[in-house]
Design an enzyme around this catalytic site. Structure first.
Site, mmCIF file in Angstrom:
data_model
loop_
_atom_site.group_PDB
_atom_site.id
_atom_site.type_symbol
_atom_site.label_atom_id
_atom_site.label_comp_id
_atom_site.label_asym_id
_atom_site.label_seq_id
_atom_site.Cartn_x
_atom_site.Cartn_y
_atom_site.Cartn_z
ATOM 1 N N TYR A 1 6.127 -10.074 6.565
ATOM 2 C CA TYR A 1 6.082 -8.644 6.853
ATOM 3 C C TYR A 1 6.567 -8.377 8.275
ATOM 4 O O TYR A 1 6.412 -9.209 9.171
ATOM 5 C CB TYR A 1 4.652 -8.108 6.731
ATOM 6 C CG TYR A 1 4.189 -7.857 5.322
ATOM 7 C CD1 TYR A 1 4.340 -6.602 4.731
ATOM 8 C CD2 TYR A 1 3.578 -8.867 4.577
ATOM 9 C CE1 TYR A 1 3.900 -6.361 3.440
ATOM 10 C CE2 TYR A 1 3.129 -8.637 3.285
ATOM 11 C CZ TYR A 1 3.296 -7.382 2.726
ATOM 12 O OH TYR A 1 2.859 -7.151 1.445
ATOM 13 N N ASP B 1 0.820 -1.209 0.000
ATOM 14 C CA ASP B 1 0.000 0.000 0.000
ATOM 15 C C ASP B 1 0.855 1.261 0.000
ATOM 16 O O ASP B 1 2.074 1.212 0.182
ATOM 17 C CB ASP B 1 -0.910 0.023 1.231
ATOM 18 C CG ASP B 1 -1.981 -1.053 1.192
ATOM 19 O OD1 ASP B 1 -2.289 -1.544 0.090
ATOM 20 O OD2 ASP B 1 -2.515 -1.393 2.266
#
EC number: 5.4.99.12
Length: 282
Positions: A119, A61
């Site tokens: 992540y 994002d």
């Protein structure tokens, strides 16, 4: 630009890409917005003289960083696959770096061949802000955070679960099943690091999850309530996503990874988030 009269050979080239997400509107190409995919595709087009499509392993994002994103494209020309990294880098802005390039088979795909993505989310907990870590962390100083409670909340997520509670609107994905392979929450000095590895991630999943973990760690929400929330898919209660700048795509794993281990992220966070340097600066 390559000579159009040279014999053309098609090869699939894999890239390991590092970028600072601060000034990007995410990975995926978008009209009227600066994106990582567009910058790299533009660089390759200048080299080849025509457009190519770059396929990424994950669509980060806006504002999210990557230490080792993986992508691939199909190229025609005489540039050896292992030299593409240095060639592309000469056309890229300073907030993108191609760490390595390698030849892969024509059935290998950066997204669909991946076995996992990993992540890391970083929270900075000191009262005073620090400009050297602000671009890479969530400065949370409103209440003490108990990382052991946050780790306890993460553990039940291991395995395959329906995680609709952590699925932002706007995704085209038809389901919300995720196989979580590894979770970890630990403190290093003023930093709390949350790492999650899964076969894939829902749109906005990590940031929504971290937002809820902070509520657990600060005592605003109980462990039992947190677990009930995601097991019962109560998406309406998940209202606050953690800021994008604290999130980093660390690595993408493959059964037949074409690169050596030195392309991984392992030394990068130690340099950016050095506990000793922060302590000594006080």
């Amino acid at each position: 630009m390559l000579d159009s009269h040279q014999p053309k050979q098609t090869q699939r080239v894999a890239l390991v890409v590092q970028y600072l997400g601060t000034h990007f509107h995410g990975w995926q190409r978008q009209k009227q917005h600066r994106t990582v995919q567009e910058e790299i595709e533009t660089a390759i087009a200048k080299i080849l003289g025509h457009h190519v499509t770059l396929h990424g392993a994950g669509r980060t994002d806006s504002g999210v960083h990557a230490a080792a994103q993986v992508a691939h494209f199909d190229a025609t020309g005489l540039i050896p696959a292992h030299k593409w990294a240095s060639v592309i880098n000469s056309y890229l802005p300073k907030d993108i770096l191609i760490k390595a390039s390698a030849a892969v088979g024509d059935r290998w795909h950066a997204r669909f061949s991946a076995a996992y993505r990993r992540y890391r989310y970083t929270i900075y907990t000191e009262d005073r802000p620090n400009l050297f870590v602000t671009p890479f962390s969530w400065h949370y100083y409103y209440a003490p955070l108990d990382e052991s409670l946050m780790q306890a909340a993460l553990k039940p997520l291991m395995g395959k679960h329906h995680l609709a509670a952590f699925h932002r609107a706007g995704s085209k994905r038809s389901h919300s099943w995720v196989e979580v392979q590894a979770v970890e929450c630990h403190r290093s000095g003023p930093f709390i690091h949350i790492e999650i590895q899964a076969d894939g991630f829902l749109y906005g999943m990590v940031r929504l999850l971290v937002g809820m973990l902070v509520q657990v760690g600060s005592g605003q929400r109980t462990l039992a309530n947190f677990t009930e929330l995601w097991k019962e898919q109560r998406r309406e209660e998940v209202k606050h996503a953690a800021p994008s700048q604290g999130l980093c795509l660390l690595r993408v794993g493959y059964p037949d990874f074409p690169f050596t281990p030195d392309v991984w992220y392992d030394t990068m966070p130690k340099l950016v988030f050095s506990q000793e340097s922060l302590v000594n600066s006080h």
